[in-house]
Structure formats: structure tokens, C-alpha cells
Design a protein around this motif. Sequence first.
Motif, PDB file in Angstrom:
ATOM      1  N   LEU A   1       0.236  -1.309  -0.004  1.00  0.00           N
ATOM      2  CA  LEU A   1      -0.133  -0.042  -0.355  1.00  0.00           C
ATOM      3  C   LEU A   1       1.153   0.881   0.139  1.00  0.00           C
ATOM      4  N   ALA A   2       1.978   1.379   0.581  1.00  0.00           N
ATOM      5  CA  ALA A   2       2.856   2.748   0.593  1.00  0.00           C
ATOM      6  C   ALA A   2       3.465   2.038  -0.952  1.00  0.00           C
ATOM      7  N   ALA A   3       3.665   1.631  -1.469  1.00  0.00           N
ATOM      8  CA  ALA A   3       4.126   1.894  -2.749  1.00  0.00           C
ATOM      9  C   ALA A   3       3.646   2.832  -3.532  1.00  0.00           C
ATOM     10  N   ALA A   4       1.517   2.271  -3.233  1.00  0.00           N
ATOM     11  CA  ALA A   4       0.926   2.888  -4.218  1.00  0.00           C
ATOM     12  C   ALA A   4       1.100   3.894  -3.727  1.00  0.00           C
ATOM     13  N   GLY A   5       1.156   4.320  -2.415  1.00  0.00           N
ATOM     14  CA  GLY A   5       0.857   5.542  -1.699  1.00  0.00           C
ATOM     15  C   GLY A   5       0.079   6.134  -1.118  1.00  0.00           C
ATOM     16  N   CYS A   6      -0.255   4.974  -0.266  1.00  0.00           N
ATOM     17  CA  CYS A   6      -2.108   4.792   0.573  1.00  0.00           C
ATOM     18  C   CYS A   6      -1.744   5.402   1.702  1.00  0.00           C
ATOM     19  N   SER A   7      -2.933   5.705   2.779  1.00  0.00           N
ATOM     20  CA  SER A   7      -2.536   5.777   4.207  1.00  0.00           C
ATOM     21  C   SER A   7      -3.108   4.491   4.451  1.00  0.00           C
TER      22      SER A   7
ATOM     23  N   MET B   1       3.068  -7.571  -8.225  1.00  0.00           N
ATOM     24  CA  MET B   1       1.934  -6.861  -7.519  1.00  0.00           C
ATOM     25  C   MET B   1       2.265  -4.980  -8.246  1.00  0.00           C
ATOM     26  N   GLN B   2       1.462  -5.119  -9.602  1.00  0.00           N
ATOM     27  CA  GLN B   2       1.761  -3.626  -9.629  1.00  0.00           C
ATOM     28  C   GLN B   2       0.557  -3.194  -9.383  1.00  0.00           C
TER      29      GLN B   2
ATOM     30  N   ASN C   1      -4.428  -9.438   3.524  1.00  0.00           N
ATOM     31  CA  ASN C   1      -2.945  -9.358   3.418  1.00  0.00           C
ATOM     32  C   ASN C   1      -2.890  -9.946   1.855  1.00  0.00           C
ATOM     33  N   LEU C   2      -3.830  -9.699   1.063  1.00  0.00           N
ATOM     34  CA  LEU C   2      -4.135  -9.813  -0.489  1.00  0.00           C
ATOM     35  C   LEU C   2      -2.680  -8.253  -1.280  1.00  0.00           C
ATOM     36  N   VAL C   3      -2.427  -7.785  -0.336  1.00  0.00           N
ATOM     37  CA  VAL C   3      -1.939  -6.274  -1.169  1.00  0.00           C
ATOM     38  C   VAL C   3      -0.057  -5.950  -0.275  1.00  0.00           C
ATOM     39  N   THR C   4      -1.296  -5.997   1.552  1.00  0.00           N
ATOM     40  CA  THR C   4      -0.155  -5.108   2.123  1.00  0.00           C
ATOM     41  C   THR C   4       1.545  -5.644   1.913  1.00  0.00           C
ATOM     42  N   GLY C   5       1.190  -7.213   1.852  1.00  0.00           N
ATOM     43  CA  GLY C   5       3.039  -6.859   1.974  1.00  0.00           C
ATOM     44  C   GLY C   5       4.043  -7.298   0.903  1.00  0.00           C
TER      45      GLY C   5
END
Length: 297
Positions: free
Chosen positions: A28-34, A73-74, A151-155
Motif C-alpha cells: 500500500l505504501a508503494a502505491a501511495g496509501c494511508s 504486484m502492479q 494481506n492480499l496487498v499489504t505485503g
Amino acid sequence: MVGRERELRSWRTGGGLALAGGLVCVGLAAAGCSGAGQGASVQGAGGGDPVAVLHRAADRLVAAGSAKARTAMQMASGGTRVTIRGEGVYDFEERLGQLKVRLPQDPAGSSEHRPITELLAPGALFMKNRGAGVPDDKWVRVDTDSLSDGNLVTGGATDPFAAAEVLRGTRTATYVGRTELAGTEVRHYRGTADLARAARGASEGNKKALAAAAEGFATAEVPFDAYLDDEGRIRKVRHRFSFSNGRRDGTGTVDVASTTLLYDFGAAVRVRLPEDRDIYAGKIAAEPGDPAADGKN
């Protein structure tokens, strides 16, 4: 299965890191999330009802025992697109895996991230080389059941067995045809899965995580492409997730395409989970592009 190795270490739920406000967010951080009823299906040549075939795909992996895995993961948000890649092994019987995850360069291209070692276990994600200020010999632990994306995206990589169990929620599917993948003949299926339904049919280790994802994503409907070999084992699966961008400085959604490749079934797997003393329990400083997160015992 002959040649497979496991080295397990006990760990307690209360001994790890609790994250306040945000979390140590690789993806999520790599995509720019909070911080309806089953649809129609089409018979696949020689494979049977596509929906039924996909519902059984996770069980075929358990029967296979283990495999090597590659992940990609894109993410796309606000005109920015990043790709996070991983590689490792996974034990489908024990629900344990290890991946080496590589983050993209910073937007300015000025620094290179160290690879992150991730250990996947039922209900937990352990990460090494993640978070400024974390000693090199310490692990960060995240309770995956509490994550809004399961955790489908977080990791930064979807747990391979969780990726397979998403297919238990298949509502509609069509058989596209036969093709070849890395020298193996496979059947290509395309369809849509429902995360809430997947959670109801999932193993105990993934029920809560998939249920959380069903609530946390912008939609519980997950389009996918799955490629199965003649034994019904997943060789490749690509999911498309969508979640709301919670940043104060932006709105809209983040689109994520998560791809998992499985090969070399029966490969030896050795996963050693950290002892409590090896888990970092202090404050995690924010790295460039990452949200800050505090750890508390």
C-alpha cells in the motif's frame, strides 16, 4: 512428499508487533496509501464445469504439497504505476512460505531498497529489512487477520495459498482455451470471484483475512485469469483488486494487479519462524514514501 523439509519454530500471538494508526505497508505504501446467486458457466473442454474446477484449485495445491513461486504486484494510483516482485517457496500443507520481495526504486531514482524477506504463516506476516530503525537481525510481525485487505496487498505479494483460495469464491467463469506456460500445457479460465463467498469456503487460516478483504476493498468482486495444468493445479493466477485511497491529499481508488506463478511442485521448503525475542517491538520510523507506524507491545 519426499525431499521436502520443514523447520518450524513456535510463536505467540501476543509477542509480536502491534501497529498503531497505520501499518508497515509494503504494497500500500508503494502505491501511495494511508494506512447474488452463482452465475452461468461454460463447460471447459476436458476440464468440466469451469466454476467447479476453480473451486477445487486450492485443494489440488494442497495435494501437490509445495511449489516454488514468483509474484508480481502492479499498482496504479494518480497516474503513478509501480511493480513489486517476489520469489520464493511455499508449503501448501503447512500454510508456510518464504519470499524475497523487491521494491521499486524511489520516484527520484536516488536510492535502492534492500530486498525484504517475508515469512508467511497462518494469521501472520513476518518481514526483515522493513522499516527504518529496525535492527538488521530483527523481524517485524503483522497480524494479517486484522488487515483491511487481508494481506492480499499489504505485503507487496499475495500469499500464494490465499490467492488460490480467492478462487473458492468464483461466481462466474468461462473456459478460454488451452495454451502453453513455461513449457507446460495449461487451461486458461477467466472469471469473477466474490471475496465474501471465498471467505466462507476458505481454510481456517484464511477465513478471517478474506472476510476482512471483502469489507475493506472498494468492491468484493475480483476479476481474475487462472491457468491450471491437467492435474488441476494453479500454474498462474492474476487477480485485479481495487481499494479506496485513504490519503488526505487524494481521493479515488487504487487498482492492483497481483500475479502468482507456481512451478517445481514438490520442491523442498524450509521455513523457520522467528522466536519472540527476534521480533522488533519498538517504534518504526517512516522511510521515504512510507507512512510512519508505531509499534507497541
